[in-house]
Design an enzyme around this catalytic site. Structure first.
Site, PDB file in Angstrom:
ATOM      1  N   ASP A   1       0.810  -1.216   0.000  1.00 31.35           N
ATOM      2  CA  ASP A   1       0.000   0.000   0.000  1.00 31.35           C
ATOM      3  C   ASP A   1       0.841   1.262   0.000  1.00 31.35           C
ATOM      4  OD1 ASP A   1       0.938  -0.513   2.561  1.00 31.35           O
ATOM      5  OD2 ASP A   1      -1.032  -0.821   3.437  1.00 31.35           O
TER       6      ASP A   1
ATOM      7  N   ASN B   1      -7.310  -2.564  14.496  1.00 30.43           N
ATOM      8  CA  ASN B   1      -8.715  -2.842  14.158  1.00 30.43           C
ATOM      9  C   ASN B   1      -8.850  -4.060  13.242  1.00 30.43           C
ATOM     10  OD1 ASN B   1      -7.758  -1.900  11.745  1.00 30.43           O
ATOM     11  ND2 ASN B   1      -9.153  -0.178  11.554  1.00 30.43           N
TER      12      ASN B   1
ATOM     13  N   GLU C   1      -9.776  -1.931   5.452  1.00 33.38           N
ATOM     14  CA  GLU C   1     -10.342  -1.602   6.757  1.00 33.38           C
ATOM     15  C   GLU C   1     -11.617  -2.410   7.016  1.00 33.38           C
ATOM     16  OE1 GLU C   1      -8.655   0.203   8.704  1.00 33.38           O
ATOM     17  OE2 GLU C   1      -7.915   2.055   7.794  1.00 33.38           O
TER      18      GLU C   1
ATOM     19  N   HIS D   1      -7.200  -4.514  10.339  1.00 34.37           N
ATOM     20  CA  HIS D   1      -6.970  -4.303   8.903  1.00 34.37           C
ATOM     21  C   HIS D   1      -5.695  -5.009   8.435  1.00 34.37           C
ATOM     22  CE1 HIS D   1      -4.653  -0.261   9.636  1.00 34.37           C
ATOM     23  NE2 HIS D   1      -3.779  -1.236   9.464  1.00 34.37           N
TER      24      HIS D   1
END
Ligand code: F6R
Length: 237
Positions: A63, A132, A139, A134
């Site tokens: 990314d 979280n 996400e 991801h």
């Protein structure tokens, strides 16, 4: 998923680097998937020390922020150069990172997937996990993209990454990320999890259920995942 519990970050980094080194020894023209962030930095340090031959290796990063200049100190392009690429003999033309400077993110994402597919996916993908759940910048959501996409970052991710910027307002709100399809095309995924702040997500990841609200939980469906988790991250297991 094969799970290795290790004592600390140093042990995790050594084990991760040994797996990458073995991959390159077995297949000098390996296609490696790299992640940024704090989790893999120790692996990269060890790889640099090992003095391996990366001259035939091709890399794909997960990314990049969008928009983001390649030379910005917080770009993932810059991160990879500083933490790995400038210390090893990988060829510039064999390095692939989503281009945060591109004018047409849709075309950039399609090109990225096409190139990755032409290599048949990565031989080995290094992954970290967000607090979280991801992976890459995929996400938690009701649905997750298969293809490389331009995505909105969640508040949790922006807050977590604000520590690297002068203030939270400077963290880009979007990113280009490899999708679940690109990640799953890897022949071997090595997931690195360390630190007490990842203990809750590690427990959730290994709950025995999959949910797109914890993107990393889908990794439990992949045929070859090695999870290396340190004592602090494993403290709730
Ligand atoms: C980075 C990436 C992210 C990180 C995750 C964990 O390329 O794709 O998913 O792996 O945010 O970051 P750290 O390792 O800094 O806790």
């Amino acid at each position: 998923m094969k799970i290795y519990r290790v004592g600390n970050y140093e042990a995790l980094s050594e084990m991760g680097a040994d797996i990458v080194a073995e991959q390159i020894r077995q297949k000098p023209d390996s296609v490696l998937g790299f992640a940024t962030g704090s989790s893999p930095v120790g692996v990269y340090k060890n790889l640099i020390k090992m003095g391996l031959d990366f001259s035939r290796v091709t890399s794909f990063n997960l990314d990049e922020y969008y928009p983001m200049k390649k030379n910005h100190p917080q770009s993932y392009n810059y991160f990879m150069r500083e933490n790995l690429f400038k210390h090893i003999n990988i060829l510039q033309e064999n390095i692939n990172i989503p281009n945060g400077e591109c004018g047409d993110p849709l075309a950039e994402c399609a090109d990225y997937d096409q190139k990755l597919a032409a290599f048949g996916g990565t031989d080995l993908q290094i992954l970290g996990i967000g607090r979280n759940g991801h992976i890459g910048f995929n996400e938690p959501d009701g649905k997750l993209p298969l293809a490389t996409q331009l995505v909105d970052l969640t508040k949790d991710t922006i807050d977590a990454n604000a520590r690297f910027f002068d203030h939270a307002g400077e963290v880009p709100k979007q990113a280009l990320t490899m999708g679940l399809g690109g990640i799953f095309a890897s022949k071997h995924i090595v997931l690195l999890i360390n630190g007490g702040n990842k203990a809750a997500i590690t427990k959730a990841l290994l709950s025995g259920f999959v949910t797109t609200q914890i993107p990393a939980s889908l990794l439990t469906l992949h045929h070859h995942v090695t999870l290396i988790v340190d004592r602090d991250a494993a403290s709730l297991l």
